[in-house]
Scaffold this active site. Sequence first.
Site, PDB file in Angstrom:
ATOM      1  N   ILE A 120       4.933 -13.329   6.386  1.00 23.37           N
ATOM      2  CA  ILE A 120       3.957 -12.262   6.467  1.00 23.37           C
ATOM      3  C   ILE A 120       4.640 -11.065   7.133  1.00 23.37           C
ATOM      4  O   ILE A 120       5.663 -11.212   7.792  1.00 23.37           O
ATOM      5  CB  ILE A 120       2.678 -12.663   7.245  1.00 23.37           C
ATOM      6  CG1 ILE A 120       3.008 -13.121   8.675  1.00 23.37           C
ATOM      7  CG2 ILE A 120       1.900 -13.732   6.505  1.00 23.37           C
ATOM      8  CD1 ILE A 120       1.779 -13.483   9.504  1.00 23.37           C
ATOM      9  N   ASP A 121       4.086  -9.885   6.941  1.00 21.09           N
ATOM     10  CA  ASP A 121       4.687  -8.673   7.507  1.00 21.09           C
ATOM     11  C   ASP A 121       4.719  -8.752   9.031  1.00 21.09           C
ATOM     12  O   ASP A 121       3.903  -9.435   9.652  1.00 21.09           O
ATOM     13  CB  ASP A 121       3.889  -7.435   7.077  1.00 21.09           C
ATOM     14  CG  ASP A 121       3.923  -7.220   5.577  1.00 21.09           C
ATOM     15  OD1 ASP A 121       4.925  -7.590   4.950  1.00 21.09           O
ATOM     16  OD2 ASP A 121       2.937  -6.684   5.040  1.00 21.09           O
TER      17      ASP A 121
END
Length: 294
Positions: A120-121
């Site tokens: 995920i970012d």
Amino acid sequence: MPYILKQYDVITGKKVEDFLMEVVKFSEKLTLKLLKNSRITDHKNRPVQKGKLLKSGYLNVLVFEPITKGLKPLFQTEHFALFDKPSGLLVHPTIRSHKYTLLDEIRYQFGENAQLVHRIDAETSGLILVSKNGYATHVLKEMFAQKAFVKKYKALVEDELKEACLITKKISPSEGLIKLKMKTSKEGKASSTLVEPLFYNKATHQTLVEATPHTGRQHQIRVHLESIGHRIVGDPIYGLDENFVDDFLNDKIDPKQRLKVTGSSRLMLHAYYLKFTFFNITYIFCSKQEFGKN
């Protein structure tokens, strides 16, 4: 300092891989990985290839040495672990990064065979699944490819979203100034996100929503929400002037300006729910972090 440059005086006549395994005591797996990824150079900074006979000078070897800051998994078995990542923590370092990342904890706690199953970012908080061995890596990554996981996110978005909607706009890379940016496009890849409103705050004119991605495109939730006029609060890339975005990505924006322009000091996106079946056991996980208070 995850990536560290080390120097080793060579032994004349040895192949580089034999030198690294027999003298430096690297494992065969690590040695071949370093050679494949061009992380070994000679004293003239030229990449060294597998099979090369060493003659003189020294080798520069860029190695990953994990550190820990005490982040513990939320849950673990002998095959996998689940972390509840805070916002702002990168999951994986860039090649010459000296920053602490989630991969530090993974490799520090579980060894070099442990892998991120998905990513995920950095500014997205929440659940990240990690495999502990090669078998689990293969099985869990294949499950992700086959969409055998149910992932749900919470996001704080601008304006009032009154009804649930299924967003099926295709997504493709943007052709503008920001190369990592994505966009909705008729020529893009099929993408689907179910978005449901949870709570509308009249005072801030923002809606807390649940987003369930049915596909896994880059920045999918961010792109889809921005495309229907409900940009995620704090998003420094989507729905903004590209000159500002370029400055942000090049560390030219101070925290006060970022807060003023984007609406938050972080991207208000949180991976809060994960469900999957592994070895005939169905697991359902929820993040323990509080989310939704900007």
